[in-house]
Every structure is written in C-alpha cells, then in structure tokens.
Design an enzyme around this catalytic site. Structure first.
Site, PDB file in Angstrom:
ATOM      1  N   ASP A 149     -26.014  38.689  41.915  1.00  0.00           N
ATOM      2  CA  ASP A 149     -26.208  38.371  43.329  1.00  0.00           C
ATOM      3  C   ASP A 149     -27.226  37.253  43.428  1.00  0.00           C
ATOM      4  OD1 ASP A 149     -26.057  39.111  46.331  1.00  0.00           O
ATOM      5  OD2 ASP A 149     -28.201  39.211  45.904  1.00  0.00           O
ATOM      6  N   GLU A 178     -29.772  35.231  46.288  1.00  0.00           N
ATOM      7  CA  GLU A 178     -30.338  35.092  47.633  1.00  0.00           C
ATOM      8  C   GLU A 178     -30.626  33.617  47.849  1.00  0.00           C
ATOM      9  OE1 GLU A 178     -30.497  37.431  49.854  1.00  0.00           O
ATOM     10  OE2 GLU A 178     -29.800  38.961  48.444  1.00  0.00           O
ATOM     11  N   HIS A 204     -31.607  43.188  50.613  1.00  0.00           N
ATOM     12  CA  HIS A 204     -31.284  41.771  50.498  1.00  0.00           C
ATOM     13  C   HIS A 204     -32.155  41.091  49.434  1.00  0.00           C
ATOM     14  CE1 HIS A 204     -28.328  41.554  53.701  1.00  0.00           C
ATOM     15  NE2 HIS A 204     -29.119  42.303  54.433  1.00  0.00           N
ATOM     16  N   ASP A 256     -29.704  44.699  45.293  1.00  0.00           N
ATOM     17  CA  ASP A 256     -28.358  44.623  45.863  1.00  0.00           C
ATOM     18  C   ASP A 256     -27.278  44.867  44.816  1.00  0.00           C
ATOM     19  OD1 ASP A 256     -29.503  44.133  48.277  1.00  0.00           O
ATOM     20  OD2 ASP A 256     -28.705  42.119  48.547  1.00  0.00           O
TER      21      ASP A 256
END
Length: 497
Positions: free
Chosen positions: A14, A16, A161, A166
């Site tokens: 993931d 951000e 987040h 996540d």
C-alpha cells in the site's frame, strides 16, 4: 534474488500519497508499506515500511494531512524514493501483488515513482486486487467496499490510512471474507438465502446488454466536438430512462464458481477494471453507464413528478433522520412527509460558472457551479440545514458544518447555492452522471451528449447570467471533519440565449 529462485510469496502493499489540489498536479508517495504472505497458510512472513520525502514538501497540503495524517515534519527527514527504490523493487518484482484497489491506484503510483528516477519499475508475476475480487465474489453486502467499510463490517476496527496497518487489515478482511464464502459454498441454499444483506448493498448486473462495451462506444467516435444533440420537442420535464436492469444482491446459487480460485480471477481482474472506482466516488453508482442513443420522445422521457418546487414544500413537514446503510453504519436523509426530498427550480441564474477548484484522487476536477437562490428555495434549504445540523450534533459529530445557502455581505448580496455535477467512471473513461439539456428560445429542448470529460467545454455552457432549470437531490455528508448538505444535480436544462 537469484535467477532460479522462485518467489512464491504474495506481496501485499500500500502507498500513502499527497492529494492533488489542482488539475494535473499528480501524486507524490509519502509512505510505502508491504508484507510478504505465505500463500498456503496466509501468515505474514516479512514486513517493511518507510516514510518517503517528496521532492517538494509543499505538496503535503492540509488536505493531504487530513487524509492520512502524514505531515511535512514527519517526512522532512525521511529518505526520498530513490533511496528506497532498491528495497521496493526487491519486495515487489517477480511476486504476486495484492492490495485494495491497487490496479487503479497503487500500481500506477509505483510505476510513476520509478519513472521519475529513470529506473525500470518492478513487474508482478500476477495481481490480486481485493476491491475487484471481493466485489465480484463477496458482493456489495458490506456497502461501498472501501477498506474502512469492510473493516467496520467485520468489526476489525478503524482504518488508519497508514501503509503497514492497511495491508495487514487487507489480509484480515480477505480471511474473513473467505471464511464467509466457504460457509456459503458449503450450504448455499441456507446461508446465501438467509445471510443478512444491507438493503443499500447492490451490485451492477452485467447481464444487461446496455452495459456492454458496444454501448460505451456509441458516441466515442464523434469526429469533432464532444457534444452531440438529441432533438426532442418537449413541453414537460423529461429525463432519459437508461437505468440498468435488475440489480442483483447475491449471485445465484447455481453454477457458482469456486470462491477460493484466486488464480482463475487474476487474468480477469487485470483485463477488466471494475466500475465504478470506489476510491474516487463518494457513493456507489447504480446507473447504467451507456451513453444515450437517439430515441423517440416517449422512450426518452419519464415522470419527474417526485421533484417538488420549493413553493410546494411545507417547511413543517421537513425532517431529517438516519437510515441503516450497512452493518454498524447509517446515513442521513432529508425527508418531506416521510419521502426523500427532491427539488425542482426553474430559471435559476448562474452566478459563477463551472468550478474545477477541487479534484478527486484521479486528478479529475469535481465539477460544480453557483446559482442565485430564490427566497422560497433558500427558505426550504435553511430549514433542511437546521434540521440536519441539529441531528449531526446530537449524533456526536464534531465536524465543521458548512451551510448549504451561501450568504456574503457586499453589493451582490443575493444568497447563492452550489450545485454539484457528479461523474461516473468506466475504466479510464469519465462521463457526467447529470443529464444536461439545452432549450432554445423557440422552446425546443435538446439533450447534450458528451463523448468525453471536458470541464472547459462544459464551462462554455454555464456562463454567468445564464438561466438554468434544475432538478437536484439533497445529499448530507460528513467527511474529513467537514459536514453539510451537498446539492447533487440530476438534470439541468440550460436556456440558450
């Protein structure tokens, strides 16, 4: 990795990122997180996460901080992407990639980051996008299928987040979904029929021919302008009745594919991006995405009697209440005599044309325009605002409330309202969800057909001073510490001069 080494682990990852604040700005990675998972036991074998300093710290805006909590101070001493590129490449290259909405977002950000430093990007052995996978196999019983929604559905806590949190949550969600699917496949006639499904959890039927690629290509071959007209002489409100077919809540029990055969789905998921893009859209879209073709007036019209003129609204009969959305969550609705309030106003004057100030995560502008509000409309909206605000406060929300009627002191002190023009996406194609018509001085109304998303072209239609007939819904929201009522245009009739 040696040339003969087999990399069988699944790399859940993931990123951000910053949030673009203007058109064409793009994204900058602020954090990368990944776990390597054993595909046979679904246990975490290794993890890695790091903050990433963008090349321009000013990209870390207040909007970006509200989304993921990563501030400029947090990344000022972090390595840049070039510093971590070798580690990221080693984790991802030659492995199966997995994540939520990675095919539409995370994969693209990784490839962009490697391109910016002039290096080849890692390539996956296969890809599993849990958003597409679970929407197909698990269904929309959990609502909009965002990771936060799925986590709430299974009682896994709140999404932070942050990358590593996540991806671990993503793995747990998959385990829970797999367990439910296993039980349902064991006794399909019992579990599937009696399983609790939210009344708002719907999926788009793909059996309807109207959702076929042929329908999507209908107006994409326009040689010059992206606007086409449908000629209909009408004297009453109309709209195109292009809703999709019956919406299926649960797949039928017969001929059900093996819910655990992830390998059979990988090529299907890579070949077709599921729509709508749940990371971009604020709520599920259930309309057919077919562009309308030339039809008779009777085919193209349906009754708009459910939309009320403000003069028809009794302020005393307006109410606000919460309705169940999915397990553990709810949504506010504005009602009039216990029916969802929909409004219709004629000849509202455009004060400010199409705004592209805000953009969605894909970099497309969120379109809206401002009109002068009539006294009767403002009276109705003020009443709705007061009731919704009180309900929001009573429910414990601490978000800043934004009034739906805009009032400013000065020479032009007429109250104004902002109308949003939503978009829906199909793959890389975005189209307007609002039906837009143009009415000439002779009274002939033509539907405008847009073959592409073009805010500048739309802006030429909504010139300040133009009169517009509007049909719109009241959509309360509470998002990222901001709350209020959004006015969502369903149909617009522009009066040509």
């Amino acid at each position: 990795m040696g040339p003969g080494e087999e990399r069988s682990e699944i790399a859940f990852f993931d990123v951000e990122t910053t949030v673009p604040t203007r058109v064409g700005q793009g994204f900058a990675i602020l954090e990368f997180g990944a776990i390597l998972v054993c595909p046979r036991k679904l246990v975490e074998l290794e993890s890695y996460s790091t903050l990433v300093r963008p090349h321009d710290l000013s990209l870390v805006s207040s909007l970006s901080v509200r989304c993921n909590g990563i501030t400029r101070d947090a990344v000022v001493s972090a390595p840049n992407f070039r510093d971590i590129a070798d580690r990221v490449y080693d984790i991802l290259h030659g492995r199966i990639w997995a994540g939520h909405n990675i095919l539409r977002f995370d994969c693209a950000r990784i490839r962009e980051a490697f391109a910016e430093i002039g290096r080849p990007a890692p390539e996956p052995k296969g890809s599993i996008d849990s958003l597409a996978l679970l929407t197909q196999r698990f269904g929309r019983r959990a609502g909009d299928m965002k990771m936060a929604t799925l986590a709430t559905y299974f009682g896994l806590g709140q999404q932070t987040h942050r990358s590593l949190d996540d991806v671990r949550m993503n793995l747990e969600v998959l385990k829970y979904c797999a367990t439910v699917l296993f039980l349902e496949s064991s006794l399909p006639d019992i579990f599937t029929t009696n399983s609790w499904v939210s009344p708002n959890a719907v999926t788009r039927s793909r059996s309807n021919g109207k959702a076929s690629p042929v329908g999507m290509n209908l107006n994409m071959s326009t040689p010059s302008s992206s606007i086409k007209f449908e000629n209909h002489s009408i004297s009453s409100p109309s709209t195109h009745s292009s809703m999709g077919g019956i919406l299926n809540l649960v797949e039928p029990n017969t001929n059900r594919p093996d819910p655990f055969n992830l390998g059979a789905l990988s090529s299907e998921i890579e070949r077709e991006s599921l729509q709508p893009d749940y990371a971009l859209e604020e709520k599920p879209v259930t309309e057919s995405l077919e562009m309308p073709s030339t039809t008779t007036a009777s085919q193209d019209c349906c009754d708009y009697a459910g939309f009320l003129d403000p003069a028809e609204v009794s302020v005393a009969s307006i109410s606000a209440s919460f309705v169940p959305l999915y397990r553990g969550t709810r949504r506010m609705q504005i009602l009039h005599k216990d029916v969802k309030l929909l409004l219709h106003c004629t000849q509202l004057r455009v004060r400010f044309g199409i705004s592209t100030r805000f953009v969605d995560p894909a970099g497309r502008p969120r379109l809206s325009f401002v009109v002068d509000g009539s006294p009767s409309l403002c009276q109705v909206l003020d009443a709705c605002d007061q009731l919704a605000y009180k309900l929001s406060v009573d429910s414990g929300s601490s978000s800043e409330w934004r009034p739906v009627v805009i009032r400013k002191t000065g020479f032009l002190n007429t109250p104004t309202i902002r109308l949003s023009i939503p978009t829906v996406t199909n793959g890389d194609i975005a189209i307007y969800a609002t039906e837009i018509y143009q009415k000439d001085p002779s009274g002939i109304t033509q539907r405008l057909i847009f073959s592409r998303f073009d805010a500048a072209e739309l802006d030429t239609l909504f010139v300040p001073g133009t009169l517009v007939d509007t049909y719109f819904a009241l959509d309360p929201y509470d998002y990222q510490q901001n709350a209020g009522i959004k006015l969502v245009a369903k149909k617009l009739i522009i009066h040509a001069k």
